[in-house]
Design an enzyme around this catalytic site. Structure first.
Site, mmCIF file in Angstrom:
data_model
loop_
_atom_site.group_PDB
_atom_site.id
_atom_site.type_symbol
_atom_site.label_atom_id
_atom_site.label_comp_id
_atom_site.label_asym_id
_atom_site.label_seq_id
_atom_site.Cartn_x
_atom_site.Cartn_y
_atom_site.Cartn_z
ATOM 1 N N GLU A 37 22.565 54.710 10.550
ATOM 2 C CA GLU A 37 22.577 56.085 10.035
ATOM 3 C C GLU A 37 23.860 56.832 10.391
ATOM 4 O O GLU A 37 24.120 57.914 9.860
ATOM 5 C CB GLU A 37 21.347 56.856 10.550
ATOM 6 C CG GLU A 37 21.405 57.295 12.000
ATOM 7 C CD GLU A 37 21.097 56.224 13.036
ATOM 8 O OE1 GLU A 37 21.008 56.585 14.226
ATOM 9 O OE2 GLU A 37 20.951 55.034 12.678
ATOM 10 N N GLU A 67 16.348 58.382 23.255
ATOM 11 C CA GLU A 67 16.077 57.866 24.597
ATOM 12 C C GLU A 67 14.661 57.304 24.591
ATOM 13 O O GLU A 67 13.695 58.044 24.484
ATOM 14 C CB GLU A 67 16.239 58.991 25.624
ATOM 15 C CG GLU A 67 16.689 58.509 26.989
ATOM 16 C CD GLU A 67 15.670 57.607 27.663
ATOM 17 O OE1 GLU A 67 16.017 56.464 28.035
ATOM 18 O OE2 GLU A 67 14.510 58.036 27.819
ATOM 19 N N SER A 68 14.538 55.989 24.694
ATOM 20 C CA SER A 68 13.248 55.323 24.478
ATOM 21 C C SER A 68 12.180 55.736 25.480
ATOM 22 O O SER A 68 11.005 55.877 25.114
ATOM 23 C CB SER A 68 13.421 53.804 24.482
ATOM 24 O OG SER A 68 13.902 53.350 25.738
ATOM 25 N N HIS A 107 23.283 51.738 15.100
ATOM 26 C CA HIS A 107 22.901 52.962 14.384
ATOM 27 C C HIS A 107 23.452 52.945 12.956
ATOM 28 O O HIS A 107 24.537 53.477 12.704
ATOM 29 C CB HIS A 107 23.457 54.185 15.116
ATOM 30 C CG HIS A 107 22.791 54.463 16.416
ATOM 31 N ND1 HIS A 107 21.712 55.311 16.522
ATOM 32 C CD2 HIS A 107 23.047 54.008 17.667
ATOM 33 C CE1 HIS A 107 21.337 55.367 17.789
ATOM 34 N NE2 HIS A 107 22.122 54.583 18.503
ATOM 35 N N ARG A 127 25.212 52.618 23.746
ATOM 36 C CA ARG A 127 24.332 52.182 24.833
ATOM 37 C C ARG A 127 23.096 51.471 24.278
ATOM 38 O O ARG A 127 21.978 51.689 24.731
ATOM 39 C CB ARG A 127 23.925 53.373 25.702
ATOM 40 C CG ARG A 127 25.096 53.987 26.445
ATOM 41 C CD ARG A 127 24.675 55.104 27.370
ATOM 42 N NE ARG A 127 23.782 54.583 28.395
ATOM 43 C CZ ARG A 127 22.735 55.250 28.878
ATOM 44 N NH1 ARG A 127 22.436 56.442 28.441
ATOM 45 N NH2 ARG A 127 21.983 54.713 29.810
ATOM 46 N N CYS A 161 17.878 51.235 17.530
ATOM 47 C CA CYS A 161 18.230 51.475 18.929
ATOM 48 C C CYS A 161 16.971 51.760 19.762
ATOM 49 O O CYS A 161 16.224 50.850 20.059
ATOM 50 C CB CYS A 161 19.282 52.573 19.034
ATOM 51 S SG CYS A 161 20.154 52.604 20.612
#
Length: 193
Positions: A174, A51-52, A172, A137, A82
Site C-alpha cells: 500500500e 504494531e501487531s 507494505h 521493521r 506486515c
C-alpha cells in the site's frame, strides 16, 4: 464488492486509497459493531501493517478476535500485510500465543527491524510479476505448512504467501504506486463470491 479494512491502528488509510484507485468500495472496521453490521456484505478483509501486539490487544479488547477468526475459517478472503501477517500466523517465535492463528506458518516479528533497518527492493511475486517491496521493521515467515504456497522470497526469506483464502506479505504494498498485489487479492475475493 466491499472490502473491510481493520482500522484499529496502523496503515489502514493507505489500503483504502489503493482500493479506491481500483474502484473497490471499502469500509473501516473499528469495533465489533462495525464488523457485525458489515460482515454479510464483505467480499474480503484487509489486516494492515502497524504494531501487531497492540492490534492483537485491541482485537481482544473490542471482542473482535473470535468473530474475525470464525469468518476467516469460514472462507472470508483476508489479506494481511506486515503486522496483519503476524496476526494471521499460527505461531510467532517470540510469543507464547498467537492472535487469529488461522494460517499455517511460523513468523518472526521485526526480523527486518533494528538490525537491518527499513529497506526497499523489487522481487518476483508468483501470479503478480516483479513488484516493489517496502519493508518497515517487517516480519519474516520462518516456515510454512504443506498447504501454504510461497509467493515471494527476498534474500532466501519468505516474504509473501497464500493459504486458501489467506494472503500475506511482510512488506507494505500500500506504500507503493504498484497496485497489482491488491488486484491479486481482489481477484481472490471475486473467486469466493
Amino acid at each position: 464488492m466491499k472490502i473491510g479494512i481493520l482500522a484499529l491502528q496502523g496503515a489502514f488509510a493507505e489500503h483504502a486509497k489503493v482500493l479506491d484507485q481500483l474502484g473497490v468500495e471499502s469500509v473501516e472496521l473499528r469495533n465489533l459493531d462495525d464488523f457485525q453490521q458489515d460482515q454479510s456484505d464483505l467480499s474480503g478483509l484487509i489486516l494492515p501493517g502497524g504494531e501487531s501486539t497492540t492490534m492483537g490487544k485491541l482485537l481482544r479488547d473490542q471482542n473482535m478476535l473470535l468473530p474475525i477468526r470464525e469468518a476467516i475459517l469460514s472462507g472470508l478472503p483476508v489479506f494481511g500485510t506486515c503486522a496483519g501477517l503476524i496476526l494471521l500466523a499460527k505461531e510467532i517465535t517470540s510469543q507464547k500465543e498467537s492472535h487469529l492463528g488461522t494460517m499455517d506458518m511460523v513468523v518472526e516479528r521485526n526480523a527486518y527491524g533494528r538490525q537491518l533497518g527499513s529497506f526497499y527492493t523489487e522481487a518476483e511475486c508468483k501470479g503478480v510479476g516483479k513488484i516493489p517491496m517496502t519493508f518497515i521493521r517487517g516480519p519474516i515467515i520462518s516456515s510454512v505448512g504443506e498447504g501454504v504456497e510461497i509467493l515471494a522470497t527476498v534474500n532466501n526469506q519468505i516474504v509473501a504467501a497464500q493459504e486458501k483464502n489467506m494472503l500475506v506479505s511482510s512488506f507494505h504494498p500500500e506504500l507503493t504506486d504498484d497496485v497489482r498485489l491488491h488486484q491479486y487479492f481482489i481477484n481472490m475475493c471475486k473467486e469466493k463470491s
